[in-house]
Design a protein around this motif. Structure first.
Motif, PDB file in Angstrom:
ATOM      1  N   GLY A 111       0.825  -1.197   0.000  1.00  0.00           N
ATOM      2  CA  GLY A 111       0.000   0.000   0.000  1.00  0.00           C
ATOM      3  C   GLY A 111       0.857   1.244   0.000  1.00  0.00           C
ATOM      4  O   GLY A 111       1.843   1.329   0.746  1.00  0.00           O
ATOM      5  N   LEU A 112       0.522   2.219  -0.843  1.00  0.00           N
ATOM      6  CA  LEU A 112       1.275   3.472  -0.946  1.00  0.00           C
ATOM      7  C   LEU A 112       0.369   4.661  -0.660  1.00  0.00           C
ATOM      8  O   LEU A 112      -0.769   4.719  -1.127  1.00  0.00           O
ATOM      9  N   HIS A 113       0.886   5.604   0.128  1.00  0.00           N
ATOM     10  CA  HIS A 113       0.192   6.856   0.388  1.00  0.00           C
ATOM     11  C   HIS A 113       1.244   7.943   0.533  1.00  0.00           C
ATOM     12  O   HIS A 113       2.370   7.686   0.971  1.00  0.00           O
ATOM     13  N   SER A 114       0.916   9.149   0.153  1.00  0.00           N
ATOM     14  CA  SER A 114       1.861  10.267   0.197  1.00  0.00           C
ATOM     15  C   SER A 114       1.367  11.330   1.169  1.00  0.00           C
ATOM     16  O   SER A 114       0.164  11.616   1.223  1.00  0.00           O
ATOM     17  N   GLY A 115       2.297  11.917   1.912  1.00  0.00           N
ATOM     18  CA  GLY A 115       1.924  12.968   2.849  1.00  0.00           C
ATOM     19  C   GLY A 115       3.011  13.201   3.880  1.00  0.00           C
ATOM     20  O   GLY A 115       4.034  12.505   3.896  1.00  0.00           O
ATOM     21  N   PRO A 116       2.811  14.166   4.768  1.00  0.00           N
ATOM     22  CA  PRO A 116       3.819  14.479   5.801  1.00  0.00           C
ATOM     23  C   PRO A 116       3.860  13.412   6.884  1.00  0.00           C
ATOM     24  O   PRO A 116       2.843  12.782   7.201  1.00  0.00           O
ATOM     25  N   THR A 117       5.040  13.179   7.443  1.00  0.00           N
ATOM     26  CA  THR A 117       5.208  12.212   8.520  1.00  0.00           C
ATOM     27  C   THR A 117       6.107  12.784   9.608  1.00  0.00           C
ATOM     28  O   THR A 117       6.806  13.779   9.401  1.00  0.00           O
ATOM     29  N   ILE A 118       6.066  12.139  10.744  1.00  0.00           N
ATOM     30  CA  ILE A 118       6.963  12.486  11.853  1.00  0.00           C
ATOM     31  C   ILE A 118       7.892  11.297  12.047  1.00  0.00           C
ATOM     32  O   ILE A 118       7.446  10.148  12.110  1.00  0.00           O
ATOM     33  N   ALA A 119       9.182  11.562  12.135  1.00  0.00           N
ATOM     34  CA  ALA A 119      10.165  10.495  12.287  1.00  0.00           C
ATOM     35  C   ALA A 119      10.922  10.678  13.587  1.00  0.00           C
ATOM     36  O   ALA A 119      11.149  11.799  14.042  1.00  0.00           O
ATOM     37  N   GLY A 120      11.287   9.575  14.210  1.00  0.00           N
ATOM     38  CA  GLY A 120      12.051   9.651  15.442  1.00  0.00           C
ATOM     39  C   GLY A 120      12.421   8.276  15.947  1.00  0.00           C
ATOM     40  O   GLY A 120      11.993   7.254  15.407  1.00  0.00           O
ATOM     41  N   VAL A 121      13.221   8.271  17.011  1.00  0.00           N
ATOM     42  CA  VAL A 121      13.661   7.033  17.642  1.00  0.00           C
ATOM     43  C   VAL A 121      12.935   6.879  18.967  1.00  0.00           C
ATOM     44  O   VAL A 121      13.005   7.752  19.832  1.00  0.00           O
ATOM     45  N   LEU A 122      12.213   5.766  19.122  1.00  0.00           N
ATOM     46  CA  LEU A 122      11.515   5.486  20.377  1.00  0.00           C
ATOM     47  C   LEU A 122      12.524   5.052  21.430  1.00  0.00           C
ATOM     48  O   LEU A 122      13.369   4.191  21.187  1.00  0.00           O
ATOM     49  N   ARG A 123      12.432   5.655  22.599  1.00  0.00           N
ATOM     50  CA  ARG A 123      13.326   5.272  23.688  1.00  0.00           C
ATOM     51  C   ARG A 123      12.775   4.039  24.390  1.00  0.00           C
ATOM     52  O   ARG A 123      11.596   3.742  24.346  1.00  0.00           O
TER      53      ARG A 123
END
Length: 268
Positions: free
Chosen positions: A46-58
């Motif tokens: 499945g593909l969708h385009s849009g803004p995302t939030i990225a980070g490392v879970l502690r």
């Protein structure tokens, strides 16, 4: 973090199809090792385009992750798709259209229900055979070349057709044959070991007295383990020199094994 690029929809479309192609190759190889049933394995994309939030879970299992509505929507697009097809959202279809790749996209006939979204219009990503034109490694870096580069040389327009009754019967027969070939060597080793130890290939069973004993303890105080009794006296497994000639099984035994596995296959 990934470097932002304007042609991200085209890049991910090609990457998705590469995944389908690689999956097909891996399944073909596994079928030789694991048996015919492996050929039914598939992958949904499945593909969708849009803004995302990225980070490392502690925490104990720290890992890089993407968050946000775009990720959730892509997950809904994948789960409502079909095995071995690329399912894309309206937003991704628009991005491909803007990049001049409208011919890659086919509108899905029915609306799909996405949790938290309701009914949405989605699309299938499909490829067309392009003759001698091939994708070059650096083509995606140049927008002027993107218009001339096809998605792939292979067609993925249609999903796997429904299997007929005859194909399912043939597949089941192949699985039974494959299972027999796996189990026969083990039965031959067991038979040869018992012959080497001087024990009967078929253990003796005095079931009447044992069953009576078991019936007498059912319902008595104590745990479940206290009610376990051996019904069949299996021979002790000791180190012994095995003669390969003693490992030959009769055709009757082989047919019994084949019949037993066939009966099991009817359950599934």
């Amino acid at each position: 973090l990934p470097t932002p690029r304007k042609d991200h929809a085209c890049v991910m479309a090609r990457y998705a199809h590469d995944c389908l192609t690689k999956m097909s190759q891996v399944v073909h190889k596994l079928e030789v090792v694991l048996g015919p049933g492996t050929s039914t394995l598939g992958i949904r994309i499945g593909l969708h385009s849009g803004p995302t939030i990225a980070g490392v879970l502690r925490g104990e299992k720290a890992r890089f992750q993407l968050f946000g509505d775009t990720i959730n929507t892509a997950s809904r697009i994948e789960t409502t798709g079909t095995p071995n097809r690329i399912h894309i959202s309206h937003t991704t279809a628009d991005e491909l259209t803007k990049a001049g790749k409208r011919h890659w996209v086919t509108q899905r006939e029915d609306l799909v229900f996405a949790k938290g979204k309701g009914e949405i219009q989605t699309y299938w990503l499909q490829a067309h055979h392009s003759g001698s034109t091939a994708r070059t490694p650096g083509s995606l870096e140049h927008p002027e070349q993107t218009e001339k580069v096809p998605l792939t040389e292979y067609s993925i327009e249609k999903a796997d057709p429904p299997r007929s009754q005859a194909s399912r019967v043939a597949e089941t027969a192949g699985l039974v044959k494959f299972s027999v070939s796996l189990l026969l060597p083990h039965l031959e080793q067991i038979t040869a070991l018992r012959v080497a130890q001087g024990s009967s290939p078929t253990p003796s069973v005095d079931s009447s007295s044992k069953l009576t004993e078991v019936a007498s303890i059912i319902g008595q105080p104590g745990g479940a383990l206290d009610q376990i009794k051996d019904i069949i006296d299996l021979p002790q497994v000791l180190a012994a020199k095995i003669n390969s000639a003693d490992a030959v099984l009769s055709n009757n035994v082989k047919e019994q094994l084949r019949s037993y596995l066939s009966q099991i296959s009817l359950i599934y």
